[in-house]
Design a protein around this motif. Structure first.
Motif, PDB file in Angstrom:
ATOM      1  N   VAL A 100       0.923  -1.115  -0.031  1.00  0.00           N
ATOM      2  CA  VAL A 100      -0.012  -0.142   0.124  1.00  0.00           C
ATOM      3  C   VAL A 100       0.696   1.349  -0.030  1.00  0.00           C
ATOM      4  O   VAL A 100       0.504   2.159  -0.642  1.00  0.00           O
ATOM      5  N   ILE A 101       2.000   1.391   0.802  1.00  0.00           N
ATOM      6  CA  ILE A 101       2.879   2.486   0.725  1.00  0.00           C
ATOM      7  C   ILE A 101       3.331   2.800  -0.487  1.00  0.00           C
ATOM      8  O   ILE A 101       3.691   4.037  -0.840  1.00  0.00           O
ATOM      9  N   LYS A 126      -8.000   2.910   7.239  1.00  0.00           N
ATOM     10  CA  LYS A 126      -6.387   2.831   7.507  1.00  0.00           C
ATOM     11  C   LYS A 126      -5.968   3.174   6.242  1.00  0.00           C
ATOM     12  O   LYS A 126      -4.747   3.755   6.203  1.00  0.00           O
ATOM     13  N   VAL A 127      -6.391   3.207   5.006  1.00  0.00           N
ATOM     14  CA  VAL A 127      -5.588   3.732   3.905  1.00  0.00           C
ATOM     15  C   VAL A 127      -5.597   5.353   3.742  1.00  0.00           C
ATOM     16  O   VAL A 127      -4.819   6.055   3.542  1.00  0.00           O
ATOM     17  N   PHE A 128      -6.774   6.035   4.434  1.00  0.00           N
ATOM     18  CA  PHE A 128      -6.677   7.209   4.782  1.00  0.00           C
ATOM     19  C   PHE A 128      -5.548   7.658   5.523  1.00  0.00           C
ATOM     20  O   PHE A 128      -5.080   8.877   5.465  1.00  0.00           O
ATOM     21  N   ILE A 131      -2.605   7.907   3.595  1.00  0.00           N
ATOM     22  CA  ILE A 131      -2.516   8.848   2.757  1.00  0.00           C
ATOM     23  C   ILE A 131      -2.209  10.427   3.485  1.00  0.00           C
ATOM     24  O   ILE A 131      -1.258  11.456   3.045  1.00  0.00           O
ATOM     25  N   ARG A 132      -2.812  10.491   4.967  1.00  0.00           N
ATOM     26  CA  ARG A 132      -2.436  11.639   5.582  1.00  0.00           C
ATOM     27  C   ARG A 132      -0.674  11.897   5.847  1.00  0.00           C
ATOM     28  O   ARG A 132      -0.395  12.862   6.015  1.00  0.00           O
ATOM     29  N   LYS A 133      -0.152  10.542   5.973  1.00  0.00           N
ATOM     30  CA  LYS A 133       1.162  10.819   6.328  1.00  0.00           C
ATOM     31  C   LYS A 133       2.041  11.070   4.773  1.00  0.00           C
ATOM     32  O   LYS A 133       3.518  11.218   5.064  1.00  0.00           O
ATOM     33  N   GLY A 135       3.662  13.242   1.627  1.00  0.00           N
ATOM     34  CA  GLY A 135       3.971  14.604   1.568  1.00  0.00           C
ATOM     35  C   GLY A 135       3.210  15.403   0.611  1.00  0.00           C
ATOM     36  O   GLY A 135       3.136  16.544   0.759  1.00  0.00           O
ATOM     37  N   TRP A 136       2.487  14.660  -0.336  1.00  0.00           N
ATOM     38  CA  TRP A 136       1.522  15.507  -1.193  1.00  0.00           C
ATOM     39  C   TRP A 136       0.203  15.913  -0.423  1.00  0.00           C
ATOM     40  O   TRP A 136      -0.655  16.240  -1.166  1.00  0.00           O
ATOM     41  N   TYR A 137      -0.073  15.220   0.626  1.00  0.00           N
ATOM     42  CA  TYR A 137      -1.359  15.388   1.321  1.00  0.00           C
ATOM     43  C   TYR A 137      -1.564  16.885   1.724  1.00  0.00           C
ATOM     44  O   TYR A 137      -0.833  17.454   2.161  1.00  0.00           O
ATOM     45  N   LYS A 138      -2.853  17.161   1.441  1.00  0.00           N
ATOM     46  CA  LYS A 138      -3.381  18.597   1.867  1.00  0.00           C
ATOM     47  C   LYS A 138      -4.962  18.454   2.424  1.00  0.00           C
ATOM     48  O   LYS A 138      -5.619  17.400   1.770  1.00  0.00           O
TER      49      LYS A 138
END
Length: 255
Positions: A100-101, A126-128, A131-133, A135-138
């Motif tokens: 997943v990562i 869990k996937v979210f 995603i929050r971790k 670098g591209w997450y806003k």
């Protein structure tokens, strides 16, 4: 016997004459032309016209085919793997670290969306978190909205409220639909006090509340007259032109 011999001799004679005629003239000029020349208006029904086929070529049709094309093979593999190991936490965490990562941004978002569609809400959370971790997450209120509504509809209010708190820490505010579904979820879960807490948050939000959450509370709080009267008073102040229906007193008592 004599009759049979005569018949065979006639057949052999006709065959020999036919072979001689074919050797003398090409088959295209023969009187026994197998396929007549097509007229200009003749249509061959076995060939496609205007881009349409007259037979099914085996490919799926409609939204299913278009939807599958939007999800890459790697994302589909991850979705199947997550669902396979969802009941085994140790193997699930190992699969997340190895597959997943390493997903690309679009594939990771596609996995999240597809898990929500299949109502695999715990896996979607869990996937979210992964995603929050990134670098591209806003912070995105729409991702929170879809997850919270999915959890509320699946009666997983504890997980929904954990996401609710995370959303507020990121200074995001829920919209009217999110308030409505969470209030409905708490009422369905038999927790009117929690529904009232969400109601208080809705009243204090920067956006003015809409009519639908009040209607749901007024209906769900029928067995709780004191709470219902409080909501009804606010409803009449905010929507003076609207009417709040009160059931007969013999059903739920006097309001």
């Amino acid at each position: 016997m004599v009759t049979r011999a005569i018949s065979r001799s006639k057949i052999l004679t006709l065959v020999s004459i036919l072979v001689q005629n074919l050797m003398k003239k090409p088959i295209t000029h023969s009187l026994l032309q197998l396929k007549p020349q097509a007229s200009p208006l003749h249509l061959d029904l076995y060939k496609p016209y205007c881009g349409f086929r007259h037979y099914h070529d085996g490919r799926p049709r409609g939204p299913l085919w278009r939807g599958k094309k939007l999800i890459g093979k790697e994302a589909l593999f991850v979705i199947l793997g997550l669902k396979r190991f969802k009941d085994d936490e140790e193997r699930l965490q190992k699969f997340i670290k190895t597959h997943v990562i390493r997903l690309l941004k679009m594939d990771m978002v596609a996995v999240l969306t597809e898990l929500e569609r299949q109502e695999e809400t715990s896996l979607a959370v869990k996937v979210f978190e992964i995603i929050r971790k990134q670098g591209w997450y806003k912070p995105d209120v729409f991702i929170y909205k879809d997850l919270i509504i999915s959890l509320a509809r699946c009666k997983k209010m504890d997980e929904a409220m954990r996401l609710w708190e995370s959303m507020r820490k990121e200074e995001l505010f829920p919209d009217d639909q999110t308030y409505t579904e969470v209030i409905r979820g708490f009422l369905r879960d038999g927790s009117p006090a929690d529904a009232m807490n969400i109601y208080e948050d809705m009243v204090k939000s920067p956006d003015p509340p809409e009519e639908l959450p009040f209607r749901i509370l007024l209906k769900g709080l029928l067995p709780h007259p004191l709470l219902r009267n409080r909501v009804k008073k606010d409803f009449e102040e905010l929507f003076p032109e609207k009417h709040a229906y009160d059931p007969p007193e013999e059903i739920f008592g006097k309001f």
